[in-house]
Enzyme design. Structure first.
Site, short mmCIF file in Angstrom:
data_model
loop_
_atom_site.label_atom_id
_atom_site.label_comp_id
_atom_site.label_asym_id
_atom_site.label_seq_id
_atom_site.Cartn_x
_atom_site.Cartn_y
_atom_site.Cartn_z
N ARG A 45 0.82 -1.22 0.00
CA ARG A 45 0.00 0.00 0.00
C ARG A 45 0.85 1.26 0.00
O ARG A 45 0.41 2.33 -0.33
CB ARG A 45 -0.91 0.00 1.23
CG ARG A 45 -2.01 -1.04 1.14
CD ARG A 45 -3.09 -0.81 2.16
NE ARG A 45 -2.66 -1.13 3.51
CZ ARG A 45 -3.45 -1.68 4.42
NH1 ARG A 45 -4.71 -1.95 4.10
NH2 ARG A 45 -3.02 -1.94 5.63
N ARG A 46 2.10 1.08 0.46
CA ARG A 46 3.03 2.23 0.46
C ARG A 46 4.46 1.71 0.38
O ARG A 46 4.70 0.52 0.66
CB ARG A 46 2.85 3.07 1.71
CG ARG A 46 2.96 2.27 2.98
CD ARG A 46 2.65 3.11 4.17
NE ARG A 46 1.68 2.42 5.01
CZ ARG A 46 1.47 2.71 6.27
NH1 ARG A 46 2.13 3.68 6.82
NH2 ARG A 46 0.61 2.04 6.99
N GLU A 127 7.12 -22.19 6.91
CA GLU A 127 8.19 -22.33 7.91
C GLU A 127 8.26 -21.14 8.86
O GLU A 127 8.51 -21.28 10.06
CB GLU A 127 9.54 -22.49 7.18
CG GLU A 127 10.74 -22.67 8.08
CD GLU A 127 10.67 -23.95 8.89
OE1 GLU A 127 10.81 -25.03 8.31
OE2 GLU A 127 10.50 -23.88 10.13
N VAL A 130 6.08 -20.38 12.53
CA VAL A 130 6.35 -20.82 13.90
C VAL A 130 7.82 -20.58 14.24
O VAL A 130 8.72 -21.01 13.51
CB VAL A 130 6.03 -22.32 14.08
CG1 VAL A 130 6.29 -22.76 15.52
CG2 VAL A 130 4.60 -22.62 13.69
N ILE A 134 13.79 -20.22 13.32
CA ILE A 134 14.18 -21.61 13.65
C ILE A 134 13.50 -22.55 12.66
O ILE A 134 12.28 -22.50 12.51
CB ILE A 134 13.73 -22.00 15.09
CG1 ILE A 134 14.22 -20.98 16.12
CG2 ILE A 134 14.19 -23.40 15.43
CD1 ILE A 134 13.66 -21.22 17.53
N GLU A 188 3.03 -5.51 20.83
CA GLU A 188 2.11 -4.66 20.06
C GLU A 188 1.42 -3.68 21.01
O GLU A 188 1.38 -3.91 22.23
CB GLU A 188 1.02 -5.54 19.42
CG GLU A 188 1.54 -6.64 18.53
CD GLU A 188 2.01 -6.14 17.18
OE1 GLU A 188 1.56 -5.06 16.77
OE2 GLU A 188 2.85 -6.81 16.57
N ASP A 199 -1.23 -16.10 20.38
CA ASP A 199 -0.18 -16.25 19.36
C ASP A 199 0.55 -17.59 19.55
O ASP A 199 0.78 -18.33 18.58
CB ASP A 199 0.80 -15.07 19.48
CG ASP A 199 1.98 -15.21 18.54
OD1 ASP A 199 1.81 -14.98 17.34
OD2 ASP A 199 3.08 -15.56 19.02
N LYS A 203 0.74 -21.14 17.06
CA LYS A 203 1.96 -21.87 16.67
C LYS A 203 1.92 -23.31 17.20
O LYS A 203 2.35 -24.25 16.51
CB LYS A 203 3.18 -21.14 17.22
CG LYS A 203 3.33 -19.74 16.62
CD LYS A 203 4.32 -18.90 17.42
CE LYS A 203 4.48 -17.50 16.88
NZ LYS A 203 5.20 -16.62 17.78
#
Ligand code: NAP
Length: 446
Positions: A45-46, A127, A130, A134, A188, A199, A203
């Site tokens: 978008r930018r 990949e 998670v 790693i 955040e 979160d 994972k």
């Protein structure tokens, strides 16, 4: 040999990292892939001042990338559920391979995405979804293919691990460290996904499906965050020889599968207990290999780009092969994936750390131990603190007896969680006990 054209959707942290690493290591990446490749189209978008898009065409509409007939592989780096799902499905329908770093998308919509990809004979690689840099997906899917995986446990959210590490090292409380983590860009503005374990749950369900050969089942995952961890629990855990980590744990038993994310006491002598700050680690126990540990950065522009580009190289190596020659999405051929019953957390067995705020008078401890003993729960370790040990922890007066409270801290033997919670209710009902009992699961990871 035809050059394989890469289209990138999203030019944020990871998008810029992918562009930069692809440019810097272009020669080696092409040599490893065995054929030429180029980023030809970027949807953003930018502009992002952190990268130079070079000769690639840049479109403000990300869908222009998936609808570009020249693009062979679409790299989705916008995050979230929508429009990422629509974008990925459209890419698949257009016959393009997909690479994504989007754990939320894969954990929640992975089953339908993989089915659509199989129908179109394309691959979806994830990949980077998670543990950032790693290569844990490839390890589970390929390196450990001989094993029956018994369990895995991971520190798979760097923000939570940073907060717990600061709490331990500096004796600070959760809310205080969270503000710092936000200022440093580790957390955040809305930290719910990180600190409440969502979160990590995204994972964990991906790892569990790869480990046990089952379809993704996000709804089966139990989550408990770290916001209720008090500084004194971190201190007492240390005195008992443990560290508190926010672990994702997946275990296969005869009854089914446990999927749980929660604060966990682990013995401080375990390597994984010493994974600090924003680093991630995953411990996998296979029946043949035994325990194996994977450690590294769980986030960041270039660590995550490292995984995204590894997926691109993998795709290039097999792009002309028949779909059967590629590793299956979840490591098991889709016909062999088998759903396992989800074991509710009340039916798991673990040891437990209990912190009880009790009146500082004779007989209180024996009432507590009696309740545990009547429930068939033995005590492995006990700390009874003097009233003066931590004045902040004990300053509240016991409302019934007008006595100072002291923390009684104990670790139980392994027991059924429903039995433990019933005993805890009994302890909380005692006149001499104030407030809720803090309980944290303990895993030996032996
Ligand atoms: P980010 O910095 O927020 O970048 C996201 C990019 O996508 C931005 O360029 C954003 O544009 C664009 N975007 C978002 N929604 C869009 C929409 N509806 N239409 C068009 N463009 C849109 O995010 P990130 O940290 O790079 O993360 C990307 C993915 O990687 C996520 O799935 C994340 O979970 C995953 N991941 C990130 C890390 C990490 O360390 N950051 C690690 C592992 C995995 P605007 O700037 O205009 O909003």
């Amino acid at each position: 040999m035809k050059t394989i054209n890469i289209g990138i959707c999203g030019l944020g942290t990871v998008g810029a990292g992918v562009v930069n690493v692809m440019q810097r290591n272009a020669e080696a990446i092409a040599a490893r892939s065995g054929r030429p490749l180029a980023i030809t189209h970027i949807g953003a978008r930018r502009d992002n001042p952190d990268c130079d898009t070079g000769l690639a065409k840049v479109s403000r509409d990300i869908f222009a990338v998936v609808n570009d007939p020249e693009v062979d592989i679409v790299v989705e780096l916008i995050g979230g559920y929508e429009p990422a799902l629509e974008l990925v499905m459209q890419a698949i329908n257009n016959g393009k391979h997909v690479v994504t770093a989007n754990k939320a998308l894969i954990a929640v919509h992975g089953n339908e995405i993989f089915a659509a990809a199989e129908a179109k004979a394309v691959s979806v690689c994830f990949e980077a979804a998670v543990a950032g840099g790693i290569p844990i997906i490839k390890s589970l899917r390929e390196g450990l293919a001989a094993n029956s995986v018994e369990w895995l446990a991971g520190i798979i959210n760097g923000t939570g691990n940073y907060i717990l590490t600061e709490m331990r090292d500096k004796g600070r409380d959760f809310a205080d460290v969270l503000v710092d983590a936000q200022a440093l860009g580790y957390a955040e503005a809305d930290p719910t996904f990180d600190v409440e374990g969502i979160d990590a749950a995204h994972k964990l369900v991906i790892l569990a499906s790869l480990a046990f050969g089952m379809p993704l089942n996000f709804d089966a995952c139990f989550t408990e965050g770290i916001s209720a961890i008090a500084p004194q629990d971190v201190v007492f855990a240390g005195e008992l020889g443990y560290r508190i980590k926010h672990l994702g744990i997946a275990r296969k038993t005869e009854q089914g599968v446990e999927l749980r994310v929660h604060p966990t006491l682990i013995p401080q002598r375990r390597l994984i207990a010493n994974v600090d700050g924003v680093m991630n680690a995953v411990l996998v126990k296979g029946d043949a290999v035994g325990p194996t540990l994977y450690y590294g950065p769980g986030a960041g522009a270039e660590p995550t780009a490292s995984s995204v580009i590894a997926d691109i190289v993998d795709l290039l190596r097999t792009i002309d092969a028949s779909p059967a020659a590629r590793a299956p999405h979840l490591g098991f051929a889709s016909d062999f994936l088998k759903a396992l019953p989800a074991i509710p957390v009340s039916e798991i067995s673990a040891a437990y750390y209990l912190r009880i705020s009790a009146a500082d008078k004779p007989g209180v401890l024996s009432h507590i131990t009696q309740i545990l003993s009547d429930s068939g729960i033995s005590i492995e370790a006990l700390l009874q603190k003097e009233a003066s040990h931590d004045i902040d922890a004990v300053k509240s007066a016991n409302s019934h007896a007008n006595l100072l409270n002291v923390p009684i801290v104990l670790i139980t033997d392994i027991t059924l969680e429903s039995r433990l919670t019933a005993a805890v209710s009994g302890i909380e009902a005692l006149d001499t006990v104030e407030g809720k009992v803090t309980f944290i699961r303990v895993e030996s990871l032996g």
